[in-house]
Design a protein around this motif. Structure first.
Motif, PDB file in Angstrom:
ATOM      1  N   ARG A   1       7.998  12.096   7.886  1.00  0.00           N
ATOM      2  CA  ARG A   1       7.181  12.257   6.670  1.00  0.00           C
ATOM      3  C   ARG A   1       6.786  10.887   6.121  1.00  0.00           C
ATOM      4  N   ASN A   2       7.738   9.967   6.161  1.00  0.00           N
ATOM      5  CA  ASN A   2       7.466   8.596   5.734  1.00  0.00           C
ATOM      6  C   ASN A   2       6.382   7.958   6.575  1.00  0.00           C
ATOM      7  N   ARG A   3       6.518   8.128   7.871  1.00  0.00           N
ATOM      8  CA  ARG A   3       5.553   7.516   8.788  1.00  0.00           C
ATOM      9  C   ARG A   3       4.181   8.168   8.582  1.00  0.00           C
ATOM     10  N   PHE A   4       4.190   9.479   8.408  1.00  0.00           N
ATOM     11  CA  PHE A   4       2.943  10.206   8.164  1.00  0.00           C
ATOM     12  C   PHE A   4       2.272   9.684   6.890  1.00  0.00           C
ATOM     13  N   ALA A   5       3.052   9.559   5.821  1.00  0.00           N
ATOM     14  CA  ALA A   5       2.508   9.089   4.539  1.00  0.00           C
ATOM     15  C   ALA A   5       1.924   7.681   4.710  1.00  0.00           C
ATOM     16  N   HIS A   6       2.659   6.841   5.426  1.00  0.00           N
ATOM     17  CA  HIS A   6       2.192   5.477   5.663  1.00  0.00           C
ATOM     18  C   HIS A   6       0.846   5.487   6.397  1.00  0.00           C
ATOM     19  N   LEU A   7       0.774   6.300   7.458  1.00  0.00           N
ATOM     20  CA  LEU A   7      -0.460   6.363   8.249  1.00  0.00           C
ATOM     21  C   LEU A   7      -1.612   6.961   7.452  1.00  0.00           C
ATOM     22  N   ARG A   8      -1.276   7.808   6.474  1.00  0.00           N
ATOM     23  CA  ARG A   8      -2.319   8.442   5.664  1.00  0.00           C
ATOM     24  C   ARG A   8      -2.694   7.587   4.452  1.00  0.00           C
ATOM     25  N   GLY A   9      -2.091   6.421   4.356  1.00  0.00           N
ATOM     26  CA  GLY A   9      -2.513   5.495   3.319  1.00  0.00           C
ATOM     27  C   GLY A   9      -1.892   5.694   1.941  1.00  0.00           C
ATOM     28  N   TYR A  10      -0.641   6.215   1.911  1.00  0.00           N
ATOM     29  CA  TYR A  10       0.042   6.236   0.609  1.00  0.00           C
ATOM     30  C   TYR A  10       1.545   6.035   0.712  1.00  0.00           C
TER      31      TYR A  10
ATOM     32  N   GLU B   1      -6.813  14.923  24.286  1.00  0.00           N
ATOM     33  CA  GLU B   1      -8.212  14.561  24.091  1.00  0.00           C
ATOM     34  C   GLU B   1      -8.380  13.089  23.705  1.00  0.00           C
ATOM     35  N   GLY B   2      -7.249  12.353  23.701  1.00  0.00           N
ATOM     36  CA  GLY B   2      -7.319  10.929  23.365  1.00  0.00           C
ATOM     37  C   GLY B   2      -7.853  10.667  21.966  1.00  0.00           C
ATOM     38  N   ARG B   3      -7.510  11.555  21.034  1.00  0.00           N
ATOM     39  CA  ARG B   3      -7.992  11.366  19.663  1.00  0.00           C
ATOM     40  C   ARG B   3      -7.393  10.105  19.057  1.00  0.00           C
ATOM     41  N   ASN B   4      -8.002   9.608  17.980  1.00  0.00           N
ATOM     42  CA  ASN B   4      -7.470   8.367  17.414  1.00  0.00           C
ATOM     43  C   ASN B   4      -6.384   8.604  16.362  1.00  0.00           C
ATOM     44  N   ASP B   5      -5.987   9.876  16.183  1.00  0.00           N
ATOM     45  CA  ASP B   5      -4.934  10.157  15.204  1.00  0.00           C
ATOM     46  C   ASP B   5      -3.652  10.674  15.869  1.00  0.00           C
ATOM     47  N   ILE B   6      -3.376  10.164  17.089  1.00  0.00           N
ATOM     48  CA  ILE B   6      -2.204  10.646  17.821  1.00  0.00           C
ATOM     49  C   ILE B   6      -0.917  10.411  17.014  1.00  0.00           C
ATOM     50  N   ALA B   7      -0.786   9.223  16.429  1.00  0.00           N
ATOM     51  CA  ALA B   7       0.450   8.906  15.703  1.00  0.00           C
ATOM     52  C   ALA B   7       0.628   9.838  14.508  1.00  0.00           C
TER      53      ALA B   7
ATOM     54  N   GLY C   1       0.801  -1.223   0.000  1.00  0.00           N
ATOM     55  CA  GLY C   1       0.000   0.000   0.000  1.00  0.00           C
ATOM     56  C   GLY C   1       0.829   1.267   0.000  1.00  0.00           C
ATOM     57  N   THR C   2       2.102   1.138  -0.363  1.00  0.00           N
ATOM     58  CA  THR C   2       2.981   2.301  -0.392  1.00  0.00           C
ATOM     59  C   THR C   2       3.150   2.767  -1.840  1.00  0.00           C
ATOM     60  N   LEU C   3       3.193   4.074  -2.029  1.00  0.00           N
ATOM     61  CA  LEU C   3       3.391   4.604  -3.376  1.00  0.00           C
ATOM     62  C   LEU C   3       4.687   4.066  -3.965  1.00  0.00           C
ATOM     63  N   GLN C   4       4.625   3.727  -5.257  1.00  0.00           N
ATOM     64  CA  GLN C   4       5.798   3.134  -5.915  1.00  0.00           C
ATOM     65  C   GLN C   4       7.005   4.066  -5.927  1.00  0.00           C
TER      66      GLN C   4
ATOM     67  N   LEU D   1       4.336  14.504  -1.647  1.00  0.00           N
ATOM     68  CA  LEU D   1       2.926  14.467  -1.317  1.00  0.00           C
ATOM     69  C   LEU D   1       2.717  14.675   0.189  1.00  0.00           C
ATOM     70  N   ALA D   2       3.577  14.047   0.981  1.00  0.00           N
ATOM     71  CA  ALA D   2       3.480  14.215   2.434  1.00  0.00           C
ATOM     72  C   ALA D   2       3.733  15.682   2.799  1.00  0.00           C
ATOM     73  N   GLN D   3       4.711  16.280   2.131  1.00  0.00           N
ATOM     74  CA  GLN D   3       5.002  17.689   2.399  1.00  0.00           C
ATOM     75  C   GLN D   3       3.808  18.577   2.041  1.00  0.00           C
ATOM     76  N   GLN D   4       3.182  18.246   0.927  1.00  0.00           N
ATOM     77  CA  GLN D   4       1.996  18.992   0.496  1.00  0.00           C
ATOM     78  C   GLN D   4       0.887  18.860   1.540  1.00  0.00           C
ATOM     79  N   GLU D   5       0.681  17.658   2.023  1.00  0.00           N
ATOM     80  CA  GLU D   5      -0.395  17.467   2.995  1.00  0.00           C
ATOM     81  C   GLU D   5      -0.089  18.199   4.304  1.00  0.00           C
ATOM     82  N   LEU D   6       1.175  18.187   4.691  1.00  0.00           N
ATOM     83  CA  LEU D   6       1.561  18.899   5.914  1.00  0.00           C
ATOM     84  C   LEU D   6       1.372  20.410   5.744  1.00  0.00           C
ATOM     85  N   GLU D   7       1.621  20.890   4.541  1.00  0.00           N
ATOM     86  CA  GLU D   7       1.427  22.313   4.280  1.00  0.00           C
ATOM     87  C   GLU D   7      -0.058  22.672   4.357  1.00  0.00           C
TER      88      GLU D   7
END
Lengths: 388, 379
Positions: free
Chosen positions: B370-379, B307-313, A272-275, A283-289
């Protein structure tokens, strides 16, 4: 209003939205919405006074306080209701409320709130872009009128507008900031010519406007004679707040989010990781922005309501928003590759063509409403107070 | 909880600010470093913070804490960051203390946490075995032997390890390095036979330590969480410690920013203030924007925990990704804009530069999060 009453009000608004907003329209502000449904929805907004919720009812507004208006905004955003946001509501209205005479408010605000009159903004000129205060369009008093001569450029929607709010030079001998006035006059008259500009994205929403003896009533000059610069700056602040505050920017108007698009174009691996790890980073940077902008705008709102020392973040928001929406389209182009290079034709999906145009359209976002460089100047001077 | 400080938090901030201004200017941190102080921070000042209730902010009242949250702790940590106070919030509260709080049984909490809250007990967490942050890259082994375990391995970057009374050690009871499963956490006494602690001086003037463990025996009752599932506790501890670290970082880079802004307004070259140069004005204006965004995201992460939200990570990784990106940007520009003086040890801006680098790389840098964030966000 007490919290309990506010909750009651929220329920009321929710019910009203449920009764009036068809599901086809719950997709954000998009160009391809069914016209008939949209016009019904806009009528409903108008009759409920929600086009300008915070204006007094005598001016055609909803007469709501700030918290109630906040509830309305939240509820409408939550269901992705299309917005009826015009130059009149977003920019001229607040300006008239602050600087207009009682007669001007009564004449113009109700028309704006009912969306009966379309306005355009006469600011930039060929020789006055970033250095807006060097504008040359002249207005000369003649009896109870002003006669306007000169040229404006980048005027959005000028070909469709009924009226213009226009910066004009009323004292050519004064220092440049002190000889400008803020004048309202009709576009549909002899002496006004509109010539649309074709832009790099294929659109022609912007025009050049030529004034050759156009007439304005003297009573339609807003604020003091030669005091227009203060009003002009104030109005730009409203403009910047609108952009920075509009969550998601152009993304909200598209069928696919940038995340959907990149996943589809680049593909996911088995886990499920982007290729492509580099695009994933971008993309992560964009979302963080996006997250940073959204939270910072919300924080600014909370600061204002709590009367804590708020900072002027209008310029900051406009600057980062512009970079963000441009970057989003850059990522889309990178992900699409050659499929992003289509101008027309069956070889490209409608969504791909739309993205490509958006990539071109958004180049303007760091230019209009004050370029990025102007915004940075404003932050340095007015927010950080670094002497020039 | 919103994105701005509450009335109570504003009062706490003003208190903390005057406390640190009076008792802990940046020179104090420098003096501790230069004298190679045996402790590396002030035990007296730490106990004062205990009396003020700041050490115990996160802990329940039953063990002497204040039962408040990361919104409040963040306020205190931000003020620590402004003056680079080296007191052991990270080792004792955020890492060691949190491990006991989140994974320890009641007797263990009752035994250890009251002295933590009063400032009389120093804790740490030994997890790291190699340079780049990789939470499950643990080879240190713990073997079961009757009712106790024996631990053998090496650990590095154990903050304040040389003065810790107990060290929580992450070791492998099953599986192999890199796997999330098979980790367990043990509370190890600093004077346990077979454990040697070597103090290391870090670039930011703080104290790390590396440990050598040779058949160190630990009672089975001193395991935190569940055997083989220690990562559940470890992940929760890392999220919380990271959000705490971010609050400290915000304090440090805001201070570095403000000092640099002041320098631009006072330093003259070519007969004018250097702040009149547009090349500098644009850069510092952009830093300001970065800083404001980061502050909002960090505050949101504190709220997520409180607040014990479910998106802590997710919220944690968003905060650290931003902090670790912005910290070197601001600190680097701060040194650059100070010019030659910024390279001297005498000018304090360099101390901020070094502390922010240490914080940037601790508990995962921008790329990691950023990697961990992307993983948690499903990409």
């Amino acid at each position: 209003m007490s919290t309990a009453n506010l909750e009651e009000f929220r329920q009321e608004i929710r019910t009203w939205i449920d009764e009036n907003l068809p599901s086809e329209l719950r997709v954000g502000t998009r160009k391809d919405l069914p016209k008939k449904l949209l016009s019904q929805w806009n009528k409903a907004l108008i009759s409920r006074g929600l086009v300008a919720p915070e204006w007094d009812t005598e001016y055609g507004g909803g007469g709501l306080d700030r918290k109630q208006a906040g509830v309305v905004k939240e509820e409408l955003n939550a269901v992705r209701a299309p917005k009826l946001r015009t130059f009149g509501v977003a920019m001229l209205g607040p300006t008239l409320l602050e600087f207009g005479t009682e007669e001007q408010k009564r004449e113009f605000l109700p028309q704006i709130a009912r969306n009966e009159v379309t306005w355009c903004q006469g600011y930039s000129e060929p020789g006055a872009g970033s250095d807006l205060a060097s504008l040359q369009t002249r207005a000369v008093r003649e009896g109870d009128e002003y006669i306007v001569t000169g040229q404006k450029i980048w005027t959005t929607g000028a070909d469709k507008a009924d009226w213009i709010f226009c910066l004009v030079r009323t004292d050519p001998d004064a220092p440049k900031h002190e000889g400008i006035s803020f004048l309202l006059f009709p576009m549909k008259q002899e002496g006004v010519k509109v010539s649309p500009l074709n832009l790099i994205d294929g659109s022609a929403d912007f025009s050049q406007v030529f004034f050759d003896g156009a007439r304005a009533k003297a009573s339609h000059l807003v604020g003091p004679l030669n005091g227009g610069w203060t009003i002009a700056k104030r109005l730009l602040q409203h403009e910047r707040t609108q952009d920075g505050g509009s969550e998601g920017g152009i993304t909200g108007a598209m069928k696919d989010t940038i995340f959907d698009l990149v996943k589809r174009e680049v593909g996911l691996d088995a886990s499920g990781t982007l290729q492509d790890p580099t695009i994933r980073e971008r993309l992560a940077q964009q979302e963080l922005e996006q997250l940073g902008l959204r939270l910072t705008m919300r924080r600014a709102g909370e600061e204002m309501r709590a009367s804590q020392t708020g900072r002027d973040i209008a310029s900051l928001g406009k600057y980062r928003w512009a970079n963000m929406v441009k970057d989003e389209q850059d990522i889309a182009m990178m992900a699409m590759g050659a499929q992003g290079l289509g101008w027309s034709g069956d070889g490209f999906g409608a969504d791909q063509l739309e993205r490509t145009r958006a990539w071109l359209t958004t180049r303007a976002d760091s230019i209009w409403g004050g370029t990025n460089e102007v915004q940075l100047n404003v932050i340095a001077k007015r927010v950080l107070k670094i002497p020039e | 909880m919103g994105l701005i400080l509450t009335e109570d938090q504003l009062i706490l901030r003003d208190m903390a600010k005057s406390f640190f201004d009076e008792k802990s200017p940046v020179e104090r941190m420098r003096a501790l470093r230069d004298s190679r102080d045996a402790v590396g921070f002030s035990r007296d000042l730490w106990k004062e913070m205990g009396e003020l209730g700041w050490i115990g902010i996160l802990f329940p009242e039953s063990v002497g804490g204040a039962d408040m949250g990361y919104g409040e702790l963040g306020v205190v940590l931000g003020e620590c960051g402004r003056v680079l106070a080296p007191e052991p919030f990270m080792s004792t509260v955020l890492l060691g203390g949190n491990a006991i709080l989140l994974g320890g049984n009641e007797p263990l909490q009752k035994e250890l946490l009251p002295d933590v809250c009063s400032g009389n007990r120093i804790l740490s967490l030994a997890f790291q075995e190699r340079g780049r942050f990789a939470p499950y890259a643990i080879e240190t082994k713990a073997k079961r032997d009757g009712d106790h375990y024996t631990i053998t391995g090496r650990k590095s970057f154990v903050l304040d390890g040389h003065v810790a009374d107990q060290i929580v050690v992450a070791a492998r009871t099953a599986g192999s390095s890199g796997e999330r499963e098979g980790l367990s956490l043990f509370v190890v006494e600093a004077d346990a036979p077979g454990l040697t602690i070597h103090r290391d001086d870090l670039v930011d003037g703080r104290n790390g330590a590396h440990l050598v463990l040779e058949n160190v025996a630990v009672d089975g009752a001193r395991v935190l969480g569940t055997v083989d599932a220690g990562a559940d506790v470890l992940d929760a501890v890392f999220n919380r410690a990271t959000v705490g670290l971010c609050a400290e970082m915000v304090g440090s880079f805001e201070e570095a920013f403000e000092r640099t802004l002041e320098y631009l307004k006072t330093r003259e070259q070519f007969g004018v203030k250097i702040g009149t140069f547009q090349a500098l004005r644009h850069r510092i204006a952009n830093l300001f924007a970065e800083m404001e965004f980061t502050r909002s995201i960090v505050r949101d992460a504190q709220t997520a925990i409180d607040e014990g939200r479910n998106d802590i990570a997710e919220a944690t990784s968003a905060a650290k990704a931003r902090c670790s990106e912005v910290a070197p940007l601001i600190a680097g520009e701060a040194v650059q804009m100070h010019g030659g003086i910024g390279m001297t040890d005498e000018e304090e801006i360099g101390l901020f530069f070094k502390r922010l680098k240490a914080a940037e790389l601790s508990l995962g840098d921008a790329i990691f999060h950023r990697n961990r964030f992307a993983h948690l966000r499903g990409y």
